[in-house]
Design an enzyme around this catalytic site. Structure first.
Site, mmCIF file in Angstrom:
data_model
loop_
_atom_site.group_PDB
_atom_site.id
_atom_site.type_symbol
_atom_site.label_atom_id
_atom_site.label_comp_id
_atom_site.label_asym_id
_atom_site.label_seq_id
_atom_site.Cartn_x
_atom_site.Cartn_y
_atom_site.Cartn_z
ATOM 1 N N HIS A 139 45.126 -33.119 -4.448
ATOM 2 C CA HIS A 139 45.446 -31.776 -4.939
ATOM 3 C C HIS A 139 44.241 -31.187 -5.674
ATOM 4 O O HIS A 139 43.844 -30.035 -5.440
ATOM 5 C CB HIS A 139 46.657 -31.847 -5.861
ATOM 6 N N HIS B 178 50.425 -42.402 -5.239
ATOM 7 C CA HIS B 178 50.767 -41.346 -6.191
ATOM 8 C C HIS B 178 49.512 -40.725 -6.814
ATOM 9 O O HIS B 178 49.324 -39.500 -6.780
ATOM 10 C CB HIS B 178 51.663 -41.942 -7.281
ATOM 11 N N GLU B 179 48.659 -41.567 -7.372
ATOM 12 C CA GLU B 179 47.477 -41.038 -8.067
ATOM 13 C C GLU B 179 46.488 -40.392 -7.097
ATOM 14 O O GLU B 179 45.835 -39.401 -7.435
ATOM 15 C CB GLU B 179 46.801 -42.147 -8.871
ATOM 16 N N HIS C 160 47.499 -36.845 -6.537
ATOM 17 C CA HIS C 160 46.894 -35.960 -7.546
ATOM 18 C C HIS C 160 45.441 -35.661 -7.181
ATOM 19 O O HIS C 160 44.963 -34.522 -7.300
ATOM 20 C CB HIS C 160 46.918 -36.635 -8.921
#
Length: 614
Positions: free
Chosen positions: A406, A399-400, A403
């Site tokens: 992105h 998940h992190e 980020h």
């Protein structure tokens, strides 16, 4: 990585397990030099005040100065908060964060004239100035354009007031933040919860941090005691909290009127230029699929083997956490394999982060809890977590780092001004990674129990992020509309709205306890109006994107990479549409709901077979 039974001091964590803050500034002395340099540069804004309409040189020079100062501030604040978050007890780092925040505020004040002054330039004159190549869309070799920034300023012309009114609105902002500040002080500083007994029968004070772990307890009496104690506490202050909520709704309406928007919702959605129809479509589509939530509730009731399911039974696991332990090095390889459909460009950047200390993953004394990603421009992203070797933490890593990817691709492909993606899409890349990991783990589950755990992990995340946040969004919509119509938002009114929504969203297969009507009173996000819907839209978009990547392959990956590289160079809803997900239609939410249906059906079947076998 060696085992450690006690929590280390920060100084004892091996450097290879820490993030490389020296990539931002090699030393704290270098940070101080940058801080002093930006402090001095703030006076340079005055050379442009009142001159932006004179020439392209003046307008470009001012915008370029503002961008360069913004990039430096991003690194100054980023370095300080990264240092502080891994050693929160260090007073020097606390001071650095405070100083950096104050410098940000000074820079904002010094540059506050830019947008309003640009809007005073006559249209023909501004059009002539914008003909300068430095202000046109940039090519690969010319990354100095401010075309998008100017377009956004002009788009807001109808909502930008005279300099005198703008100054007054700015001065009022601190006062308008009063309701939020009052709630924060009540919720974090003044509220004291009673003592309850844990699973061992030992007395423990209820806290915000312990509340969720109590609700996850296998002991139903612990869950009920925590639930009752939480809402008895908030219930004693419900009138005060209702007054704070209404005051916040009124300040939102005040700014909407001052900015010439028809409603608070229109005002808050305008920042990312999201049509209000997106908000309504989300609610309508989720309601269309409400029977799936009722099935989930029925499965939970069956697996917990209770005569009545209560609201305090919604968080305890119905599938025990997998006992599988995954060392950090293995977790990195596992996530890389799961993300293989993303292609080599994505994987190469991901490996770069894994191998070059983008991640601070070891727990240490004084380290901030939780996990996040921070992406200072011009360097690389940084991920904080305290890895514990569970499958849940493998999901956190994916998940992190979503980020991080992105931020990495946005920063690498956009100017600083155009790099910072909007909150509307902030959870898309991270959740897309989780969904790809979920797919991989299901394909390689070691046994039925692990497969059931993975399915339930997805369902619980979906329940909390799509169904629950959409319910929050509907509550906000109803409450703010009542405020705009002149109704008084008393505690009874707010509780009535909220309890009815729980009845709608969870159905008659669960007891809607009276206490749950007070849940609105403890949700901090309600003090940032019209924020929560973005969790649901982002999660839905991510599910739809991951499904497209897995089924369509390279073409879908390239569309998705375009989204990651887009930053804020276009409106977020347009960037998503170019990636193949148009949130202006109900289709992405419907596609996500179908993924929920498939996972729920399989889990129902798995658990039924397990019951039969036993």
């Amino acid at each position: 990585m060696e085992k450690q039974n006690t929590i280390r001091k920060r100084a004892d964590v091996p450097v290879e397990y820490t993030w490389a803050t020296e990539d931002i500034f090699p030393t704290e002395e270098a940070w101080e030099q940058a801080f002093s340099q930006v402090t001095e540069e703030l006076s340079s804004y005055e050379a442009y005040r009142g001159r932006l309409g004179e020439s392209a040189d003046a307008l470009y020079g001012c915008l370029k100065l503002d961008e360069e100062i913004g990039e430096k501030l991003d690194q100054i604040y980023g370095y300080a908060h990264l240092k502080s978050d891994v050693d929160t007890g260090n007073s020097r780092y606390q001071q650095m964060v405070g100083r950096a925040a104050a410098l940000y505020a000074r820079a904002s004040a010094a540059s506050s004239f830019i947008a309003s002054e640009i809007l005073t330039i006559p249209e023909e004159r501004l059009a002539s100035i914008r003909g300068d190549r430095r202000l046109l869309p940039w090519k690969e070799e010319e990354k100095d354009s401010f075309e998008r920034q100017l377009d956004l300023i002009l788009r807001d012309r109808a909502h930008t007031r005279s300099p005198e009114v703008e100054e007054l609105l700015a001065d009022a902002s601190e006062m308008a933040g009063g309701p939020s500040q009052i709630f924060k002080m009540f919720n974090n500083a003044d509220t004291k919860f009673p003592v309850i007994k844990n699973e061992e029968g030992e007395p423990m004070e209820l806290t915000h941090g312990r509340y969720v772990s109590f609700l996850e307890s296998r002991d139903r009496q612990v869950r009920k005691a925590a639930f009752t104690a939480m809402y008895e506490t908030f219930g004693r202050h419900k009138n005060t909290l209702a007054a704070a909520f209404q005051a916040n709704a009124k300040q939102a309406l005040f700014y909407a009127k001052a900015r010439r928007f028809p409603s608070a919702r229109a005002y808050y959605l305008s920042d990312a230029n999201v049509p209000e129809s997106v908000y309504d479509t989300l609610i309508e589509t989720v309601r269309e699929f409400m029977p799936l939530m009722y099935r989930y509730v029925a499965l939970r009731k069956r697996m917990l083997q209770v005569d009545e399911l209560h609201m305090y039974d919604l968080y305890t696991p119905i599938v025990p956490e997998s006992s599988r332990k995954v060392p950090f090095e293995e977790a990195k390889e596992l996530v890389l394999r799961a993300l293989s459909p993303m292609g080599e460009e994505y994987l190469a950047a991901f490996r770069e982060g894994l191998e070059n200390r983008w991640i601070d993953f070891m727990e240490n004394e004084g380290k901030r809890s939780g996990a996040y990603c921070s992406g200072p421009y011009g360097v690389h992203p940084y991920v904080l977590m305290s890895y514990q070797g569970t499958l849940d933490h493998v999901f956190t890593l994916a998940h992190e780092m979503g980020h991080a990817m992105h931020s990495w691709f946005s920063n690498e492909n956009q100017t600083f001004t155009n790099s910072q993606y909007k909150i509307f899409v902030a959870e898309v890349a991270s959740t897309c990674n989780e969904n790809l990991l979920n797919h991989y783990l299901l394909e390689h589950a070691v046994d039925k129990r692990e497969r059931a755990y993975i399915l339930n992990h997805f369902l619980d995340g979906f329940k909390g992020t799509v169904f629950r946040q959409t319910m929050f969004a509907e509550f906000e919509k109803t409450a703010h509309e009542k405020c705009q119509a002149g109704e008084i938002l008393t505690a009874d009114v707010l509780c009535g709205i909220y309890k009815k929504l729980n009845e709608d969203y969870f159905g008659d297969g669960i007891v809607i306890d009276e206490e749950i009507a007070l849940e609105w009173a403890r949700i901090p996000h309600f003090y940032t109006p019209y924020y929560v819907y973005q969790y649901a839209t982002g999660f839905s978009a991510a599910v739809a994107l991951s499904e497209r990547i897995l089924t369509e392959g390279e073409a879908a990956v390239q569309d998705y990479m375009g989204f990651l590289k887009g930053g804020c160079s276009k409106d977020p809803i347009d960037l998503l549409a170019e990636a193949g997900v148009d949130m202006r239609t109900p289709e992405p939410v419907r596609a996500a709901m179908e993924a929920f249906r498939r996972a729920l059906t399989e889990l129902e079947e798995l658990l039924s077979r397990e019951e039969s076998d036993s």
